[in-house]
Design an enzyme around this catalytic site. Structure first.
Site, PDB file in Angstrom:
ATOM      1  CG  LEU A 166      31.912 -70.539  96.063  1.00 41.35           C
ATOM      2  CD1 LEU A 166      31.161 -72.291  96.036  1.00 41.35           C
ATOM      3  CD2 LEU A 166      32.588 -69.842  94.730  1.00 41.35           C
ATOM      4  CG  ASP A 167      34.554 -72.173  98.828  1.00 39.86           C
ATOM      5  OD1 ASP A 167      33.726 -73.410  99.019  1.00 39.86           O
ATOM      6  OD2 ASP A 167      35.252 -71.781  98.355  1.00 39.86           O
ATOM      7  CD  GLU A 168      31.996 -67.392 103.221  1.00 38.33           C
ATOM      8  OE1 GLU A 168      31.615 -67.650 104.881  1.00 38.33           O
ATOM      9  OE2 GLU A 168      32.345 -66.470 102.563  1.00 38.33           O
TER      10      GLU A 168
END
Length: 293
Positions: free
Chosen positions: A236-238
């Site tokens: 997530l969001d990486e």
């Protein structure tokens, strides 16, 4: 609607992007390919990643030989790519990127992308808008774009994602943009869309997660409001970062004003990321990106 932005000539202008292990003679090999095919370089950028030993290049060129079409050029570049172990793409520069936009209940990024596409500042075509709510159905209608309401609950998540993939395949979608789509995609869907899905989220120091991040930012007295556009990955969001920006703020702004500032920077950052991706200016380099602006 007329546009002020010049378009590449169909069937005459192409963009070649490549990455490969760094070695001598690479630029000469690419230049030789262009010369042999009546190519004229309009723009060329390159990057030598010395730490990883990899070479990246983007060339925008036109051809004067009408018989040298995209299929022929791809065929003729094959031996060059094989000789230098090149990973590459070659596309017609005029072909718009078929883009599916996903949105929930915050429409600033959606509205900005629609306007930029309509006025020609983004070379994208938008065959569909998908949302888990109906808030922007009328907005989609004003632009003449089909709107697909795909509700998502814990029990229907798998069904909703299956419908999304169905649309991606039916509409021959090149890029999926999460324009403040407030649902976490499954790992399987992220892998299916790897390299062709872009997300936008706010960036704060310190990080504020959960509900009302701007209220949290106000309570902590942040001095910078920012946004990050990145590729979607199972982490997530990486995903690999494409673009980031910040705006300086101060104590005089209340939470509502921080939201306004944040929305402006989010829209601009996402628009940059979509533009650069659609123009083949973004290349993955492990966990990073090489962006030829």
């Amino acid at each position: 609607m007329s546009t002020k932005y010049p378009r590449p000539h169909p069937g005459r202008e192409y963009v070649l992007t490549l990455s490969c292990p760094d070695s001598s003679g690479l630029v000469h090999a690419v230049s030789g390919f262009l010369v042999r095919n009546s190519g004229n370089i309009l723009e060329s950028q390159q990057f030598d990643d010395r730490l990883q030993g990899r070479f990246f290049m983007r060339v925008h060129f036109d051809v004067s030989d009408p018989s040298a079409d995209l299929k022929i050029l791809r065929y003729r570049f094959g031996p060059v790519a094989e000789a230098y172990r090149i990973s590459w793409t070659l596309r017609d520069a005029s072909t718009p990127t078929r883009t599916l936009i996903m949105v929930s209940r915050f429409g600033h990024c959606l509205n900005d992308l629609l306007f930029r596409a309509r006025t020609g500042s983004l070379n994208i075509e938008i065959p569909a808008i998908v949302s888990n709510h109906r808030d922007f159905e009328e907005l989609a209608r004003t632009y003449g774009i089909p709107f697909h309401h795909v509700p998502v609950t814990r029990d229907t998540k798998a069904e909703a994602e299956a419908r999304l993939l169905e649309l991606v395949r039916e509409l021959d979608i090149d890029l999926v943009v999460l324009a403040r789509y407030m649902q976490i995609l499954s790992d399987d869907l992220c892998k299916e869309l790897e390299g062709r899905a872009i997300n936008i989220h706010h960036s704060f120091l310190p990080s504020f997660k959960g509900a009302k991040p701007y209220d949290q930012a106000y309570d902590r007295g942040v001095k910078l409001v920012g946004a990050t556009a990145h590729y979607v990955t199972p982490e997530l969001d990486e995903g690999q970062i494409i673009e980031q920006d910040v705006v300086r703020v101060d104590h005089s702004l209340d939470p509502g004003e921080l939201v306004t500032v944040g929305r402006d920077v989010e829209a601009q950052v996402l628009a940059h990321a979509v533009k650069w991706h659609s123009e083949s200016r973004v290349m993955a380099d492990g966990n990073r990106t090489v962006v030829f602006r």
